[in-house]
Scaffold this active site. Structure first.
Site, PDB file in Angstrom:
ATOM      1  N   CYS A   2      72.260  25.651 -39.901  1.00  0.00           N
ATOM      2  CA  CYS A   2      70.930  25.265 -39.449  1.00  0.00           C
ATOM      3  C   CYS A   2      69.964  26.411 -39.778  1.00  0.00           C
ATOM      4  CB  CYS A   2      70.827  24.965 -37.969  1.00  0.00           C
ATOM      5  SG  CYS A   2      71.851  23.594 -37.451  1.00  0.00           S
ATOM      6  N   ARG A  27      71.519  26.398 -45.572  1.00  0.00           N
ATOM      7  CA  ARG A  27      72.162  26.468 -44.260  1.00  0.00           C
ATOM      8  C   ARG A  27      72.536  25.103 -43.702  1.00  0.00           C
ATOM      9  NH1 ARG A  27      71.370  30.537 -40.522  1.00  0.00           N
ATOM     10  NH2 ARG A  27      71.160  32.508 -41.589  1.00  0.00           N
ATOM     11  N   TRP A  74      72.484  21.415 -39.903  1.00  0.00           N
ATOM     12  CA  TRP A  74      73.880  21.175 -40.237  1.00  0.00           C
ATOM     13  C   TRP A  74      74.495  20.646 -38.945  1.00  0.00           C
ATOM     14  CZ3 TRP A  74      78.760  22.917 -38.630  1.00  0.00           C
ATOM     15  CH2 TRP A  74      79.814  22.568 -39.476  1.00  0.00           C
ATOM     16  N   ASN A  99      69.687  27.019 -33.723  1.00  0.00           N
ATOM     17  CA  ASN A  99      70.814  27.231 -34.618  1.00  0.00           C
ATOM     18  C   ASN A  99      71.956  27.763 -33.767  1.00  0.00           C
ATOM     19  OD1 ASN A  99      72.638  28.037 -36.598  1.00  0.00           O
ATOM     20  ND2 ASN A  99      71.531  29.930 -37.047  1.00  0.00           N
ATOM     21  N   GLY A 100      73.109  27.090 -33.780  1.00  0.00           N
ATOM     22  CA  GLY A 100      74.239  27.548 -32.975  1.00  0.00           C
ATOM     23  C   GLY A 100      74.800  26.420 -32.143  1.00  0.00           C
ATOM     24  N   GLU A 480      92.038  29.959 -54.572  1.00  0.00           N
ATOM     25  CA  GLU A 480      90.584  29.916 -54.778  1.00  0.00           C
ATOM     26  C   GLU A 480      90.214  28.806 -55.766  1.00  0.00           C
ATOM     27  OE1 GLU A 480      87.932  30.853 -53.554  1.00  0.00           O
ATOM     28  OE2 GLU A 480      86.417  31.033 -55.106  1.00  0.00           O
ATOM     29  N   LYS A 484      87.703  25.844 -54.699  1.00  0.00           N
ATOM     30  CA  LYS A 484      86.455  25.572 -55.431  1.00  0.00           C
ATOM     31  C   LYS A 484      86.401  24.122 -55.882  1.00  0.00           C
ATOM     32  CE  LYS A 484      84.479  28.261 -54.916  1.00  0.00           C
ATOM     33  NZ  LYS A 484      84.197  29.540 -54.318  1.00  0.00           N
ATOM     34  N   GLU A 487      85.941  21.683 -52.888  1.00  0.00           N
ATOM     35  CA  GLU A 487      84.644  21.896 -52.249  1.00  0.00           C
ATOM     36  C   GLU A 487      83.502  21.156 -52.961  1.00  0.00           C
ATOM     37  OE1 GLU A 487      83.849  26.068 -52.509  1.00  0.00           O
ATOM     38  OE2 GLU A 487      82.261  25.992 -51.021  1.00  0.00           O
ATOM     39  N   HIS A 503     110.188  24.810 -53.119  1.00  0.00           N
ATOM     40  CA  HIS A 503     110.476  24.737 -51.676  1.00  0.00           C
ATOM     41  C   HIS A 503     109.678  23.619 -51.014  1.00  0.00           C
ATOM     42  CE1 HIS A 503     112.877  28.341 -51.962  1.00  0.00           C
ATOM     43  NE2 HIS A 503     111.908  28.880 -52.691  1.00  0.00           N
ATOM     44  N   LYS A 603      75.937  27.047 -46.416  1.00  0.00           N
ATOM     45  CA  LYS A 603      76.239  28.354 -47.004  1.00  0.00           C
ATOM     46  C   LYS A 603      76.579  29.412 -45.950  1.00  0.00           C
ATOM     47  CE  LYS A 603      76.171  31.155 -50.618  1.00  0.00           C
ATOM     48  NZ  LYS A 603      77.381  31.024 -51.448  1.00  0.00           N
TER      49      LYS A 603
HETATM   50  C1  F6R Z   1      83.555  28.770 -50.686  1.00  0.00           C
HETATM   51  C2  F6R Z   1      82.687  29.545 -49.821  1.00  0.00           C
HETATM   52  C3  F6R Z   1      83.103  29.740 -48.402  1.00  0.00           C
HETATM   53  C4  F6R Z   1      82.699  31.151 -47.924  1.00  0.00           C
HETATM   54  C5  F6R Z   1      83.002  31.306 -46.436  1.00  0.00           C
HETATM   55  C6  F6R Z   1      82.676  32.693 -45.927  1.00  0.00           C
HETATM   56  O1  F6R Z   1      83.023  28.679 -51.972  1.00  0.00           O
HETATM   57  O2  F6R Z   1      81.659  29.998 -50.221  1.00  0.00           O
HETATM   58  O3  F6R Z   1      84.463  29.520 -48.230  1.00  0.00           O
HETATM   59  O4  F6R Z   1      83.395  32.094 -48.668  1.00  0.00           O
HETATM   60  O5  F6R Z   1      82.263  30.365 -45.704  1.00  0.00           O
HETATM   61  O6  F6R Z   1      81.327  32.985 -46.084  1.00  0.00           O
HETATM   62  P1  F6R Z   1      80.790  34.461 -46.062  1.00  0.00           P
HETATM   63  O7  F6R Z   1      81.341  35.151 -47.260  1.00  0.00           O
HETATM   64  O8  F6R Z   1      79.303  34.339 -46.088  1.00  0.00           O
HETATM   65  O9  F6R Z   1      81.298  35.085 -44.785  1.00  0.00           O
END
Ligand code: F6R
Length: 608
Positions: A2, A27, A74, A99-100, A480, A484, A487, A503, A603
């Site tokens: 948010c 956000r 969000w 926000n929260g 990762e 990616k 996501e 396994h 984000k």
């Molecule tokens: C995936 C991604 C998230 C962040 C995670 C931590 O592409 O970006 O998994 O890595 O939310 O975010 P930060 O690094 O801001 O603590």
């Protein structure tokens, strides 16, 4: 999550709030809204979905007023609907953006309903509006009404209030979620971060935990947790904190993928001396020579950067490392000793779980180092030492240059600690530093191969499952790659240590499942190739990511090959990350998903 904006302006504020919300859209983008005080009365507009919808709504239903608050949501409590969108009001006296999460909202809500309150939304936020309204009705000044309300709220919040009949007043409060005040000329601003406020002012102060700020156009009064009047330092925002444009790229994600060689060069120039002989991270007070254990904590991609770095710390410094997910670490209360260095990694520097874990480690560990992209973030400010990753603003929700720069900083820190602990001779250190200095040009080589990866990705858009395999330092990168892909393309993907395949996960393999095998020709190559053959023997479609030598000796039977430059040393993930990012990116583009703002994500994760 948010985004919050507030403006006491000289002119109409709706367009400015909308502009700032655009900068906060990373956000959350489930719904958005703005409230203003116009001719003494509160007025508001709200829309579901992206900001574009609110902007269209404002064209047909303009919103006047020179003071206002805005929100991009969000969703936590309640679906993304108009009634659940912020700002929330109770009656016509107060509007609030939040926000929260208010953890005790159910309890508060029941009590308010028992006293006759009518709720229109399912949100936790609406209880705040009702509480403030109740105190206002009893004759309190808005400042007192907010101050009476705040201690009743449990959980994490950043709040901004606006009141009818008060066109020169905003009240903001912070507990757990970040909030910045921007100082203008005869104008004042509130924002979830500096990026939101950067076109409006370059003078910013950050509220601290428990602060409540009473803001008018010509004055700001900040009260701390104990209601003492306090001053908070006013900082000048640097230009690199401002949001940049896509620069001709179709998406921020692609732009950020292509920025990696430049971003990595910044890290190398900043933290490795020009002669390539030493590390210039300033950490003399960290007693790195006395550390006996390292604990690393983060979330998501940042966690996978830590999981990769574990190999480096253990190999170079011979120090045992534990890597933990922040949301687990914070409630497990792990025993930390006074010889433990705790390292927290966060691009945003605001991730709620990582911050809470850091606060625990501050009490129990020897020292706390954070590796962040946002230097003024809460995580940076609460650490004994914050090392910026210098990636520049990362706008796309999926982290790319943030990840590779986190890796680079962690690699340099691992070498620094190894050197301090006398585990590396000078020539060894210089060899490793030279390896790192080559990486930006190797990243460039991989980017040149992006058309090939794009072509492969077109074949992936119809698939429903995909696996990623890696061994040793490439194991976290397999995780990762899978993260990616799921996501941004919404394709189910999992990463595994290739030795673990038999396994359990091997049961998933058939001729419909592409399997990315990450295998540079290093000391584990043969082992990984054996696992790859196990996949091929079961008709799995292998996408083989390797160097020329690897491809010459082992590519027979692969479905596709992505050829990489030769990198045998442990820093290879910093380059091999790029084909994982490009595979995910081009697959998502082919599928037509929203690459920069994938569904359900945001984000900066400031709720736990
Ligand atoms: C995936 C991604 C998230 C962040 C995670 C931590 O592409 O970006 O998994 O890595 O939310 O975010 P930060 O690094 O801001 O603590």
């Amino acid at each position: 999550m948010c985004g919050i904006v507030g403006i006491l302006g000289k002119n109409e504020v709706s367009p400015l709030i909308l502009e700032s919300l655009k900068r906060l859209e990373y956000r959350g983008y489930d719904s958005a809204g703005i409230a203003t005080v116009n001719l003494g009365k509160l007025d508001r507009r709200r829309s579901v979905g992206k900001l574009l919808n609110l902007s269209d709504h404002l064209v047909s239903n303009p919103l006047s007023g020179k003071s206002g608050i805005g929100h991009t949501r969000w969703a936590t409590h309640g679906a993304p609907t108009i009634v659940n969108s912020h700002p929330h009001q109770s009656g016509t006296s107060v509007a609030v953006v939040h926000n929260g999460i208010i953890e005790n909202f159910n309890d508060l809500k029941s009590k308010l309903i028992a006293k006759g309150a009518n709720f229109e939304s399912e949100t936790d936020t609406e209880v705040i509006a009702h509480l403030v309204h109740k105190f206002l009705e009893s004759g309190m000044h808005p400042t007192d009404a907010v101050k009476e309300t705040l201690p009743l709220l449990q959980g994490a919040f950043a709040l901004c209030f606006l009141f009818s009949g008060e066109p020169d007043l905003m009240i903001a409060a912070r507990q757990g979620s970040p909030l910045a005040i921007g100082y203008g000329n005869d104008e004042m601003f509130i924002g979830s971060d500096a990026i939101a406020l950067s076109p409006l002012t370059n003078k910013i102060s950050y509220l601290e935990e428990g602060d409540c700020a009473v803001i008018q156009r010509h004055s700001v009064k900040i009260f701390d947790q104990s209601d003492n009047l306090v001053e908070r330092k006013i900082n000048k925002i640097k230009p690199d904190q401002t949001r940049s444009s896509k620069d001709g790229f179709k998406h921020f994600m692609l732009k950020e993928i292509f920025e990696q060689p430049e971003a990595l060069s910044r890290v190398i120039t900043k933290y490795i001396s020009a002669d390539g002989k030493s590390i210039t991270i300033k950490c003399s007070e960290m007693d790195l020579d006395k550390i006996e254990k390292i604990t690393m904590v983060a979330c998501g991609t940042a966690y996978l950067a830590c999981a990769t770095a574990k190999y480096w710390f253990e190999k170079f410094a011979r120090i045992p490392v534990e890597v933990d997910i922040a949301s687990e670490f914070r409630y497990r209360e792990p025993p930390l000793t006074k010889d433990t260095l705790a390292i927290f990694v966060s691009q945003s520097g605001e991730t709620a779980d990582t911050l809470a874990a850091l606060r625990y480690a501050k009490i129990h560990a020897k020292k706390v180092i954070s590796i962040v992209n946002v230097s003024e973030s809460s995580i940076a400010r609460e650490s004994d030492l914050a090392i910026p990753i210098l990636a520049g603003p990362e706008i796309s929700v999926a982290s790319t240059k943030g990840f590779t720069n986190q890796l680079a900083v962690l690699a340099i820190l691992a070498l620094k600690i190894a050197a301090e602990q006398n585990q590396l001779s000078s020539p060894q250190l210089q060899t490793y530093l030279a390896n790192l200095r080559y990486l930006p040009s190797l990243q460039n080589d991989v980017l040149d191969a992006s058309p090939k990866i794009e072509k492969i990705s077109r074949k992936l858009s119809k698939i429903t499952n995909m696996l990623f395999l890696g061994r040793g330092v490439m194991h976290p990168l397999a995780l990762e790659g899978a993260l990616k892909l799921k996501e941004i393309s919404y394709i189910h993907a999992e990463g595994f240590a290739s030795g673990e395949l038999k396994h359990g996960p091997i049961a998933l393999i058939d001729n419909k499942v592409p399997v990315v095998v990450i295998a540079p020709t290093n000391d584990l190559f043969e082992k990984t190739i054996s696992n790859m053959h196990e996949v091929m023997a079961r008709d799995g479609k292998v996408i083989f990511v390797t160097d020329r030598e690897g491809s010459e000796v082992a590519s027979k039977g692969s479905w596709e090959i992505i050829e990489m430059p030769k990198i045998t040393h442990l820093f290879a993930p910093i380059v091999y990350a790029i084909p994982m990012q490009l595979l995910a990116y081009y697959t998502a583009v082919t599928k037509g998903t929203d690459v920069d703002q994938p569904r359900n994500l945001a984000k900066s994760v400031t709720v736990e």
